[in-house]
Scaffold this motif. Structure first.
Motif, short mmCIF file in Angstrom:
data_model
loop_
_atom_site.label_atom_id
_atom_site.label_comp_id
_atom_site.label_asym_id
_atom_site.label_seq_id
_atom_site.Cartn_x
_atom_site.Cartn_y
_atom_site.Cartn_z
N VAL A 1 0.87 -1.19 0.00
CA VAL A 1 0.00 0.00 0.00
C VAL A 1 0.90 1.23 0.00
CG1 VAL A 1 -1.68 1.32 1.34
CG2 VAL A 1 -1.87 -1.17 1.21
N SER A 2 0.61 2.17 -0.90
CA SER A 2 1.48 3.35 -0.99
C SER A 2 0.79 4.61 -0.47
CB SER A 2 1.91 3.57 -2.44
OG SER A 2 0.77 3.65 -3.26
N GLN A 3 -0.52 4.57 -0.41
CA GLN A 3 -1.22 5.82 -0.07
C GLN A 3 -2.57 5.54 0.60
OE1 GLN A 3 -1.56 8.27 -3.59
NE2 GLN A 3 -2.95 9.68 -2.54
N ILE A 4 -2.93 6.42 1.53
CA ILE A 4 -4.26 6.36 2.14
C ILE A 4 -5.11 7.39 1.39
CG2 ILE A 4 -5.57 6.67 4.30
CD1 ILE A 4 -3.45 4.40 4.43
N LEU A 5 -6.26 6.97 0.89
CA LEU A 5 -7.11 7.90 0.14
C LEU A 5 -7.98 8.69 1.12
CD1 LEU A 5 -8.20 5.49 -2.74
CD2 LEU A 5 -6.37 7.21 -2.78
N ILE A 6 -7.99 10.00 0.95
CA ILE A 6 -8.69 10.87 1.90
C ILE A 6 -9.65 11.77 1.14
CG2 ILE A 6 -8.38 12.65 3.71
CD1 ILE A 6 -6.76 10.22 4.40
N LYS A 7 -10.84 11.96 1.70
CA LYS A 7 -11.76 12.94 1.15
C LYS A 7 -12.35 13.72 2.32
CE LYS A 7 -15.57 13.11 -2.09
NZ LYS A 7 -16.63 12.33 -2.68
N GLU A 8 -12.22 15.00 2.29
CA GLU A 8 -12.75 15.86 3.36
C GLU A 8 -12.36 15.35 4.75
OE1 GLU A 8 -16.81 15.86 2.31
OE2 GLU A 8 -16.47 17.09 0.54
N LYS A 9 -11.08 15.17 4.94
CA LYS A 9 -10.50 14.74 6.24
C LYS A 9 -11.02 13.40 6.74
CE LYS A 9 -8.85 19.03 8.06
NZ LYS A 9 -8.74 19.91 9.17
N LYS A 10 -11.44 12.56 5.80
CA LYS A 10 -11.94 11.23 6.17
C LYS A 10 -11.34 10.23 5.19
CE LYS A 10 -16.47 9.11 6.56
NZ LYS A 10 -17.89 9.35 6.50
N THR A 11 -10.90 9.07 5.70
CA THR A 11 -10.33 8.11 4.75
C THR A 11 -11.45 7.40 3.98
OG1 THR A 11 -8.94 6.17 4.46
CG2 THR A 11 -10.13 6.26 6.50
N ILE A 12 -11.17 7.15 2.71
CA ILE A 12 -12.17 6.44 1.91
C ILE A 12 -11.58 5.15 1.30
CG2 ILE A 12 -13.64 8.42 1.35
CD1 ILE A 12 -12.03 8.56 -1.35
N GLY A 13 -10.29 4.91 1.55
CA GLY A 13 -9.70 3.68 1.02
C GLY A 13 -8.19 3.81 0.89
N ILE A 14 -7.62 2.96 0.05
CA ILE A 14 -6.15 2.94 -0.10
C ILE A 14 -5.77 2.84 -1.59
CG2 ILE A 14 -5.76 1.82 2.13
CD1 ILE A 14 -5.21 -0.28 -0.87
N LYS A 15 -4.51 3.19 -1.86
CA LYS A 15 -3.98 3.00 -3.21
C LYS A 15 -2.75 2.11 -3.10
CE LYS A 15 -2.34 5.83 -7.00
NZ LYS A 15 -1.90 7.16 -7.35
N THR A 16 -2.62 1.14 -3.99
CA THR A 16 -1.44 0.26 -3.92
C THR A 16 -0.33 0.81 -4.81
OG1 THR A 16 -1.95 -1.16 -5.80
CG2 THR A 16 -3.01 -1.71 -3.70
N ILE A 17 0.84 0.23 -4.66
CA ILE A 17 2.00 0.68 -5.42
C ILE A 17 1.78 0.47 -6.93
CG2 ILE A 17 3.37 -1.46 -5.38
CD1 ILE A 17 5.48 0.86 -4.13
N LYS A 18 0.85 -0.46 -7.27
CA LYS A 18 0.56 -0.69 -8.69
C LYS A 18 -0.50 0.29 -9.21
CE LYS A 18 1.61 -5.58 -8.93
NZ LYS A 18 1.08 -6.91 -9.25
N GLY A 19 -0.98 1.16 -8.35
CA GLY A 19 -1.96 2.17 -8.77
C GLY A 19 -3.40 1.74 -8.56
N GLU A 20 -3.64 0.52 -8.05
CA GLU A 20 -5.02 0.09 -7.81
C GLU A 20 -5.62 0.89 -6.65
OE1 GLU A 20 -3.81 -4.59 -8.14
OE2 GLU A 20 -2.80 -3.08 -6.93
N LYS A 21 -6.89 1.24 -6.77
CA LYS A 21 -7.58 1.91 -5.67
C LYS A 21 -8.62 0.96 -5.10
CE LYS A 21 -6.91 6.63 -7.19
NZ LYS A 21 -7.45 7.79 -7.83
N ILE A 22 -8.60 0.80 -3.80
CA ILE A 22 -9.60 -0.06 -3.15
C ILE A 22 -10.27 0.78 -2.07
CG2 ILE A 22 -10.03 -2.29 -2.04
CD1 ILE A 22 -7.21 -3.15 -3.01
N TYR A 23 -11.60 0.76 -2.07
CA TYR A 23 -12.34 1.67 -1.18
C TYR A 23 -12.87 0.91 0.04
CZ TYR A 23 -11.84 4.75 -5.10
OH TYR A 23 -11.28 5.51 -6.09
N ALA A 24 -12.99 1.64 1.15
CA ALA A 24 -13.52 1.03 2.38
C ALA A 24 -14.07 2.13 3.29
CB ALA A 24 -12.42 0.26 3.10
N LYS A 25 -14.95 1.70 4.20
CA LYS A 25 -15.50 2.68 5.16
C LYS A 25 -14.42 3.06 6.18
CE LYS A 25 -20.08 0.61 5.05
NZ LYS A 25 -20.89 -0.38 5.72
N VAL A 26 -13.62 2.08 6.58
CA VAL A 26 -12.55 2.36 7.55
C VAL A 26 -11.26 1.65 7.13
CG1 VAL A 26 -13.79 2.87 9.71
CG2 VAL A 26 -13.54 0.53 8.99
#
Ligand code: FAD
Length: 628
Positions: A123-148
């Motif tokens: 995992v390379s990045q935590i995805l954030i929207k309006e100071k809330k996490t919405i998922g993660i991004k992997t080193i391969k560029g995949e985005k996976i979303y989650a509530k927490v």
């Protein structure tokens, strides 16, 4: 793999597996992401679970419905109850563990869990929207979303491994470090610190001369870690004891100029209570020798772990040092020892639920919170996993306070006081330790585990039955009397306990320091309890006045703990508080007056001002956290 989950856990060490296992059992669709699937639950350092203060954590994890205790019992190859010569408050279980079996047990358990997917990815990045996490991004560029999202990245964040003056980037021996995620956490504004730990060389068993060494005896009647489990049925193996000597110390001193610790190459703070052999020799020059426990790594591996000689000296000096030690004169090493520097996030950036204060729905658990040790990591993972799951379900958080558990103390210490060095649990950190013993962890905590859906009904009912049995026996002992006959006094004499002059109850007899429940069996056929229940009962009687006093203290503690501080309170507007106090309270955002009182620099006077202020504005009760 789907692209949406309820919950994502980054890291499959001891924290990540408790978190993901709890979440999936609480009904959440969970994704566990790890750099290497076959390292799930790997023991990075010593092949043992438990220890002073740590055994209590394992028992509490079990009582709440976690998995570490059961895994330890499945893979233990030698149990020892530590501190048996001391009082029950400080007794702790420890077991030697077959490292490969433990790793396989966890890979299979996690791999076969319902609602739990595993992904081998960085995992390379935590995805954030309006100071809330919405998922993660992997080193391969995949985005996976989650509530927490939970981060349990252990020693991997910006990890740097040292063997002598050579260093290489890595999160553990032969494993990559996690660089992008470390950078991302800094970009997100987290305050990070750099800590250090180390491990020793692994020794080839067939090259150790055991005939020269003392054997360490194991418990003949071991007590399982898991309350309803049985001790391991695997073959039990002893440990052996040897010592460093003057020659060893000379070799180490000669090697200091090649030690990254002493050339200033490693600047990070190390584990105070688990120092490297270099540190021991330099800091304790008056010690002629240091003890080393040679611990088996497993039943089918030809490896031993020399506990006590963690080092980051160059490999040739490690070998020279080991060859100077009795029994290790011809030893061959399988892997060298090494030191590792890594990043952690300042734990005061967390709420007691382990959610970050600055980014909603993001939780940090395990060694990333500044701790060291499998047990501390697992405890944080379990509580983080529970809270993240409750958050995903839109429910209140779950916080154990200091009066309920070692876990409560661990988390409160971290989030209210922070830590400047790797934090290790000890019995001395726990003010109510006489009441918070290993033997009663289930009585204290199983109800919470059951309510959360982590403890099965039959196990919860077994705990209720245990409580009933203890209560009935307490009453019986209080009522059963014994007369001062000759045979009774002969019995007492053999334990050097003074003879009876009048009739007394068995309860009174049990309060005598020389007498325990097992011995009472010779006087009264109805004393039928054994094992942990008998120990629990003995402690309750013997320490009854102290436990009573502690209960009074807990009441006072709970009163302050009940006074909640609204999370949006503007501390700067409170007249009478010093600038320092205002700054600390604004930064640390304590949830209760009790938590505020434990922050260093917050004076009793400022607590009184705060209490008056909270009363004036009509606050002081109710916030989003349920305090267990
Ligand atoms: P770890 O067990 O470190 O697991 C981290 C997990 O995160 C791994 O699964 C990894 O693959 C994953 N990960 C990391 N980054 C990413 C990413 N970006 N994407 C996906 N996955 C990721 N403890 C003691 O009590 N005493 C000691 O003496 C001691 N010595 C140690 C010596 C060494 C060299 C090391 C490495 C550790 C030592 N420990 C010691 C600490 C003990 O190993 C840890 O406390 C414990 O393993 C921490 O558990 P954890 O779950 O937090 O992390």
């Amino acid at each position: 793999m789907k692209d949406h989950y309820d919950l994502i856990v980054i890291g499959a060490g001891h924290a990540g597996i408790e978190a993901s296992s709890a979440a999936s059992r609480m009904g959440l669709e969970t994704l566990l992401i790890t750099l290497k699937r076959d390292t799930i639950g790997l023991m990075s350092c010593n092949p043992a679970i438990g220890g002073v203060g740590k055994g209590q954590l394992v028992k509490e994890i079990d009582a709440l419905g976690g998995i570490m205790a059961k895994a330890a019992d499945a893979c233990a190859i030698g149990y020892r109850m530590l501190n048996m010569s001391k009082g029950p408050a400080v007794r702790s279980s420890r077991a030697q563990i077959d490292r490969i079996r433990y790793n396989n047990y966890m890979v299979n358990l996690i791999g076969s869990s319902e609602r739990l997917d595993i992904l081998e990815r960085e995992v390379s990045q935590i995805l954030i929207k309006e100071k809330k996490t919405i998922g993660i991004k992997t080193i391969k560029g995949e985005k996976i979303y989650a509530k927490v999202v939970l981060i349990a990245a252990g020693t991997f964040l910006n990890g740097l491994i040292h063997i002598g003056l050579k260093s290489n980037i890595g999160g553990r021996f032969n494993e990559p470090a996690s660089l992008d995620l470390s950078e991302n956490l800094k970009e997100l504004g987290f305050k990070t610190m750099r800590f250090k730990t180390g491990t020793c060389a692994r020794l080839l068993k067939s090259t150790i001369n055991f005939s020269k060494l003392d054997k360490q005896l194991l418990d003949s009647e071991p007590i399982a870690f898991s309350f309803l489990g049985k001790p391991s049925s695997l073959k039990q193996l002893p440990c052996f004891i040897t010592y460093t000597n003057e020659k060893t110390h000379e070799i180490i001193k000669k090697g200091l100029k090649f030690s990254p610790l002493y050339t200033g190459k490693i600047r990070a703070r190390g584990v105070r209570y688990c120092p490297s052999i270099e540190d021991k020799v330099v800091k304790f020059p008056h010690h002629a020798r240091h003890q080393i426990f040679l611990e088996p790594e497993g039943l089918d591996v030809d490896e031993f772990y020399p506990n006590g000689v963690s080092t980051s000296l160059p490999q040739d000096l490690q070998i020279e040092m080991l060859h100077s030690i009795k029994g290790l004169e011809d030893v061959k090493i399988v892997r060298p020892g090494y030191g590792i520097e890594y990043e952690v996030v300042d734990p005061t950036e967390l709420f007691p639920t382990l959610e970050t204060k600055s980014i909603k729905n993001l939780y940090l658990v395990g060694q990333i919170n500044g701790t060291t040790g499998y047990e501390e990591a697992a405890a944080l993972g379990l509580i983080g996993g529970i809270n993240a799951s409750l958050k995903a379900k839109g429910k209140d958080g779950f916080v154990l306070d200091r009066s309920t558990s070692y876990i409560g103390v661990l988390i409160d210490d971290l989030v209210t006081k922070g830590t400047q060095e790797p934090y290790r649990m000890f019995t001395s950190r726990v003010e109510y330790r006489l009441s918070l013993r290993e033997d009663n962890a289930d009585l204290r905590l199983a109800k919470f585990g059951f309510d959360l859906g982590l403890v099965e009904k039959c196990n919860y009912e077994a705990m209720l039955e245990k409580r009933k049995i203890i209560e009935a026996e307490v009453e019986r002992l209080k009522k059963t009397t014994i007369r001062p006959t000759e045979s009774v006094n002969i019995f007492l004499q053999q334990f050097k306990s003074s003879p009876l002059k009048r009739q007394i109850t068995l309860a009174e007899l049990l309060k005598r320091p020389q007498i325990n429940y097992e011995q009472l069996k010779d006087l009264d056929d109805n004393c039928k309890l054994s094992g942990e229940i008998a120990q629990s009962l003995t402690s309750e009687f013997k320490y009854e006045p102290f436990i009573r006093r502690q209960k009074e203290e807990v009441k006072r503690f709970k009163n302050l703990e009940k006074i909640k501080i609204p999370d949006k309170l503007d501390f700067s507007s409170i007249a009478g508080l010093s600038r320092e106090v205002k700054e600390k309270l604004s930064q640390l955002k304590p949830l209760t007056l009790g938590a505020a009182s434990r922050i260093s620099g917050i004076t009793p006077a400022s607590i009184s001002i705060l209490m008056v202020w909270l009363k004036k504005i009509g606050k002081g009760k109710g916030n989003e956290t349920r305090v267990g």
